[in-house]
Scaffold this active site. Structure first.
Site, PDB file in Angstrom:
ATOM      1  N   ASP A 274      76.469  41.011   8.829  1.00 12.25           N
ATOM      2  CA  ASP A 274      75.212  40.261   8.910  1.00 12.25           C
ATOM      3  C   ASP A 274      74.540  40.186   7.551  1.00 12.25           C
ATOM      4  O   ASP A 274      74.527  41.156   6.789  1.00 12.25           O
ATOM      5  CB  ASP A 274      74.251  40.924   9.892  1.00 12.25           C
ATOM      6  CG  ASP A 274      74.810  40.965  11.309  1.00 12.25           C
ATOM      7  OD1 ASP A 274      75.764  40.208  11.573  1.00 12.25           O
ATOM      8  OD2 ASP A 274      74.307  41.747  12.137  1.00 12.25           O
TER       9      ASP A 274
ATOM     10  N   LYS B 197      57.279  43.408   9.476  1.00 12.71           N
ATOM     11  CA  LYS B 197      58.617  42.833   9.589  1.00 12.71           C
ATOM     12  C   LYS B 197      58.593  41.358   9.976  1.00 12.71           C
ATOM     13  O   LYS B 197      59.241  40.525   9.334  1.00 12.71           O
ATOM     14  CB  LYS B 197      59.457  43.612  10.608  1.00 12.71           C
ATOM     15  CG  LYS B 197      60.866  43.044  10.760  1.00 12.71           C
ATOM     16  CD  LYS B 197      61.718  43.846  11.720  1.00 12.71           C
ATOM     17  CE  LYS B 197      63.094  43.203  11.846  1.00 12.71           C
ATOM     18  NZ  LYS B 197      63.967  43.939  12.785  1.00 12.71           N
TER      19      LYS B 197
ATOM     20  N   ASP C  77      73.805  33.531  10.377  1.00 14.43           N
ATOM     21  CA  ASP C  77      74.016  34.394   9.212  1.00 14.43           C
ATOM     22  C   ASP C  77      74.774  35.660   9.590  1.00 14.43           C
ATOM     23  O   ASP C  77      74.703  36.653   8.882  1.00 14.43           O
ATOM     24  CB  ASP C  77      72.677  34.756   8.572  1.00 14.43           C
ATOM     25  CG  ASP C  77      71.761  35.489   9.546  1.00 14.43           C
ATOM     26  OD1 ASP C  77      72.024  35.445  10.750  1.00 14.43           O
ATOM     27  OD2 ASP C  77      70.777  36.104   9.097  1.00 14.43           O
TER      28      ASP C  77
END
Length: 954
Positions: free
Chosen positions: A655, A730, A887
């Protein structure tokens, strides 16, 4: 060993035909020097043939073995000639070798024939699945009706099946009557010509299943769907089925005719040649008309779909009923009521937004209550494919065999459709190839993990991320009549009911996923055709169970083809297990992850052997079912006689680290940002979220020490100082790449502070959130200075283009045209048989603010999709089985090292291009009257450092 003491020269064995053929002669035999032209025969092993059977025991003697071992080394490789006898021996060897080769070739031919026969069977099944799904369902209901008439007894059916059987005949007859009426009318309704295209029984099945599927999948769990949405969905399904049947019959007819009529095939070739000639002469409209006549069917359009759909919904409302099983006396009349109602939903506030009043189709509570237990029996007509998808060759040429498939999900936006249709096929070669690679990856159901899921689900769920089967209890009304307490109870009751509706919707969704897993469980393998969104990101075309889905979906899927782990593969399997366990372990270095797994081996073995009734270590993982699949694979390998040779079917993920910011850092050559997102080599993976949180905490601590009288932020900092952590920032950091606004970031941080529950005053919560948002965005701007400059430049360019009423469009590095679809829409009313409906139509005016705000994230998404496609093509050329989710790149464990090298090389190749300069040049060519600002300055980061960055993809 006494036998070795005997004189060997006196022990020459008697001639044995079998052993003379396989072994050189004894060393005591007189051997003449070999002639210069001695033919060296290839060894049988070199031809990869099955081993010869061992010699019979009664024809074997230990002396022959000693004679072979004591013969000179050079005699192992050639047979010394001994006159006519040796020539005959050589001829016999050649004959046997030829026979063995022939046998080997025959075995290969048989395998190839079996493979082709299997492929033909699977293709026939796929054709039936795409062309006969609704017909099979209709036949099933007819068969149940016949059984009921013959036996005069209703069969034991699942609840939803019994409902369908009860509704099928009345709805079918109502549709058939309406079709007869429309045929006789001189002036027909708009929907009439579409209603007459399919048999009534097939239309009835489509209406029932589509309506129930919509009601089951409603996110709020209310068992209702907007009339516009339901009508469009049903009308679109009827159109798709008609096109499938027409195309299938046309293809079959052409195939039959071409077999018996070579002249037809010649005519078709002539037609294709004519089209190519028109294209060369740039007579595109004539070529398009010719192709339209040959291949395409008329598009119905949204208005026709909705008018047909509303009429069919109206017939369903009049035909479908349910009977209450409540206590009824023999004398009382049965409680029969409509299964669906046409209801006006009043305005409500949801997620801080006012939802206007609108008409919905709402099911009766008896139907709603039966969803959970019977969702598995709702037909999902279009499952993953049993054969590889058709290769993409155009906008609507590829994917499914007969189902309408489009390479891009345009959602009716004309600009996007025209852009991709107008591009030469050669330019889209890489896009087609990448989608074909993703679609050709063969998957299967991981039966062991699926068994665990089914066991937990049958026991009520509620663990390992599965939703529980029980609702939360509703609060009881307070005995006191105090208005405050009653109001508090009402809010609690409303919240509990909303939670239960959402749980209900989750349970239905889980049942649909498991239904697909059950249907595909016994298949050797299946495939997911892929297509694109307008930015170029690839998605599987199947909606329920795919590797793009949740942990449950990913846990029950694995590669159909396995590969031996090898030494590196075993390490990557352990690293993958640690990543899936999470809880902070995923932030460790590779060595730290391997150590973690070694320390947990007993728990891993227990999880694999007894996943449900054991210690259940795997349940505490962040991705529990993927973690369990890794536990099972690792346990099998370590307990085998040779762990490196153990065959693994598990896809191992690599990832990107905050992928959008990686692309921004590479675009702007921003060294500080590159370090934060692992573009630069490091001893352990960098964590951008922790880094931003640390910077925010430093600022907050400094502010908290200041005097509140002179610095208004001091009091806010003192409230916030103990609440700053990775989780607080985040979401804001992650969405910064999507151009999150200040208001959006403040709302995100407010939710995180509410979850902590330490600030109860709303005014204070608002002030602290504003302060935390400013500090977080400032920290991001300092770390990604070049990135922020690029985002601002992209936004400015987009605003200039949109200001002349043009959409922002560009070409991705792999040749895909991207057009932003943001326009101002107009509502218009249409009259249907059920009610007047408001539809949206794409207007001519460009939505300037949307074009500006969306361009930076959309541009970066077109870059990460290009990187994925380039990686997919290179992996295919290297013989790897590749799967990708935006991704996140997946291959077999043994191939991770090779893929890591490939994806880094492709990233360097991508960012060695002058991407921003090319974009500016493209804008200047497309809009020569505009004065675009120059490209923003770049930093000093060398993108080739990515090649040695261990944790670039991790």
């Amino acid at each position: 060993m006494p036998l070795l003491l005997y004189p060997f020269s006196a022990c020459v064995p008697p001639p044995r035909a079998l052993l003379r053929r396989l072994s050189p002669p004894p060393p005591m035999a007189a051997v003449a020097p070999p002639p210069p032209a001695v033919r060296i025969l290839p060894s049988v092993g070199a031809l990869d043939l099955p081993p010869l059977p061992p010699p019979a025991t009664d024809d074997f003697h230990w002396l022959d073995l000693f004679a072979f071992l004591n013969s000179p080394a050079d005699t192992y490789h050639q047979i010394p000639p001994r006159g006519g006898e040796e020539e005959e021996l050589e001829a016999g060897l050649e004959l046997e070798l030829e026979l063995e080769l022939e046998r080997h070739a025959e075995v290969e031919r048989q395998r190839e024939r079996a493979r082709k026969a299997q492929h033909r069977r699977q293709r026939q099944r796929q054709v039936k699945a795409e062309t006969e799904a609704w017909a099979r369902a209709a036949e099933e209901y007819r068969e149940i009706e016949r059984e009921m008439l013959d036996r005069r007894l209703a069969p034991a059916l699942p609840y939803v099946k019994s409902l369908f059987v009860g509704w099928f005949e009345p709805l079918r007859d109502a549709i058939a009557r309406d079709q007869d009426v429309q045929r006789r009318k001189r002036v027909k309704h708009v929907y009439a010509k579409y209603l007459l295209l399919l048999p009534a029984d097939k239309v009835a099945v489509i209406v029932m299943h589509k309506m129930m599927g919509l009601l089951m999948s409603s996110k709020d769990g209310t068992g209702s769907a907007r009339v516009v949405q339901a009508a469009h969905c049903i009308g679109e399904a009827v159109e798709r089925e008609f096109k499938v049947q027409t195309f299938f019959q046309k293809s079959r007819k052409k195939k039959d005719q071409s077999v018996n009529d070579p002249a037809l095939e010649k005519e078709q070739a002539k037609c294709r040649k004519h089209v190519k000639s028109l294209v060369r002469r740039r007579k595109m409209s004539d070529a398009q008309k010719l192709v339209q006549q040959e291949l395409e069917l008329e598009e119905w359009g949204t208005e026709a779909q909705v008018k047909l759909g509303t009429r069919l919904i109206e017939l369903l409302l009049d035909s479908a009923f349910v009977q209450s099983p409540a206590d009824q006396t023999p004398d009382s009349s049965p409680d029969i009521r409509p299964a669906f109602k046409h209801v006006l939903r009043q305005p409500i506030i949801e997620n801080g937004r006012l939802k206007k009043k609108h008409w919905v189709i709402e099911c009766d509570h008896l139907v709603h209550e039966g969803f959970e237990s019977t969702a598995r029996y709702v037909d999902i007509p279009y499952l993953p494919m049993l054969v590889p998808p058709k290769k993409w060759k155009g906008y609507d040429k590829g994917g499914h065999l007969f189902l309408p498939s489009y390479i891009m999900r345009t959602h009716g936006v004309k600009d996007q459709k025209d852009a991709i249709k107008s591009v030469p096929r050669k330019q889209l070669r890489k896009v087609f190839e990448a989608l074909d690679i993703l679609g050709s990856t063969k998957w299967r159901v991981n039966r062991r993990v699926h068994d665990v899921v089914e066991t937990i689900w049958s026991r009520g769920g509620g663990i390992a991320g599965l939703v529980g089967k029980t609702n939360i209890p509703l609060p009881e009304r307070p005995e006191s009549e105090d208005p405050d307490e009653v109001q508090k109870w009402k809010w609690s009751l409303k919240k509990a009911k909303k939670t239960n509706r959402e749980l209900h919707a989750e349970r239905c969704d889980t049942e649909l996923k498991l239904s697909v897993a059950r249907k595909m469980r016994e298949e050797d393998g299946f495939y997911y055709p892929h297509n694109l969104d307008f930015r170029g990101r690839a998605y599987p075309m199947h909606p329920h169970l795919s590797h793009l889905g949740s942990d449950l979906c990913r846990g029950v899927l694995e590669y159909a083809e396995g590969r031996p782990l090898g030494k590196s593969g075993l390490c990557w399997l352990k690293i993958h297990l640690a990543n899936k366990y999470g809880g902070g372990v995923e932030k460790l270095s590779h060595e730290g992850k391997l150590e973690f797994v070694e320390n947990q081996l007993l728990d891993i073995f227990d999880s694999a052997e007894n996943p449900v009734d054991g210690n259940c270590w795997w349940i505490n993982a962040e991705d529990p079912f993927q973690c369990l699949a890794a536990c099972m694979d690792l346990s099998d390998a370590l307990k085998s006689s040779s762990p490196y040779r153990a065959v693994s079917h598990l896809p191992i993920h690599q990832d990107g680290s905050c992928n959008g910011l990686q692309h921004y850092a590479a675009l702007g050559r921003d060294y500080m940002g590159a370090v934060a997102v692992n573009l630069v080599p490091g001893e352990k993976p960098a964590d951008i979220y922790s880094e931003i949180a640390s910077r925010v905490l430093d600022v907050v601590r400094k502010d908290s020490l200041k005097d509140p009288a002179t610095n208004p932020n001091a009091s806010l900092a003192r409230v916030l100082v103990d609440q700053v952590d990775r989780k607080l920032v985040k979401q804001t950091v992650m969405t910064s790449v999507y151009g999150v606004t200040y208001i959006g970031a403040r709302q995100q941080i407010t939710k995180r502070l509410q979850e902590k529950g330490l600030i109860t005053d709303d005014k204070l919560l608002y002030d602290v959130s504003c302060y935390a948002t400013r500090v977080t965005l400032d920290a991001l701007g300092q770390m990604f200075q070049s990135a922020r400059g690029i985002m601002a430049w992209l936004g400015d360019c987009a605003k200039m283009i949109a200001s002349i009423n043009q959409p922002v469009k560009w070409m991705s590095p792999v040749g895909l045209p991207v057009v932003q679809p943001y326009k101002k829409y107009k509502n218009y009313m249409i009259r249907t048989s059920l009610q007047c409906l408001a539809l949206r139509r794409e207007g001519d005016a460009i939505a300037i603010q949307w074009q500006k705000a969306a361009f930076p994230p959309n541009f970066v998404h077109s870059l990460d999709s290009s990187h994925m496609m380039m990686t997919a093509i290179a992996c295919k050329e290297a013989g790897l089985h590749f799967a990708g989710v935006h991704d996140s790149f997946w291959v077999h464990a043994c191939d991770v090292d090779q893929m890591n090298q490939i994806l880094r090389e492709q990233f360097v190749e991508l960012y060695s291009m002058p991407i921003l300069e090319n974009l500016l040049e493209e804008f200047q060519e497309s809009f020569p009257t505009l004065e675009f600002p120059p490209c923003p300055p770049q930093g000093n980061f060398n993108v080739r450092e990515v090649l040695t960055s261990t944790y670039f993809f991790n």
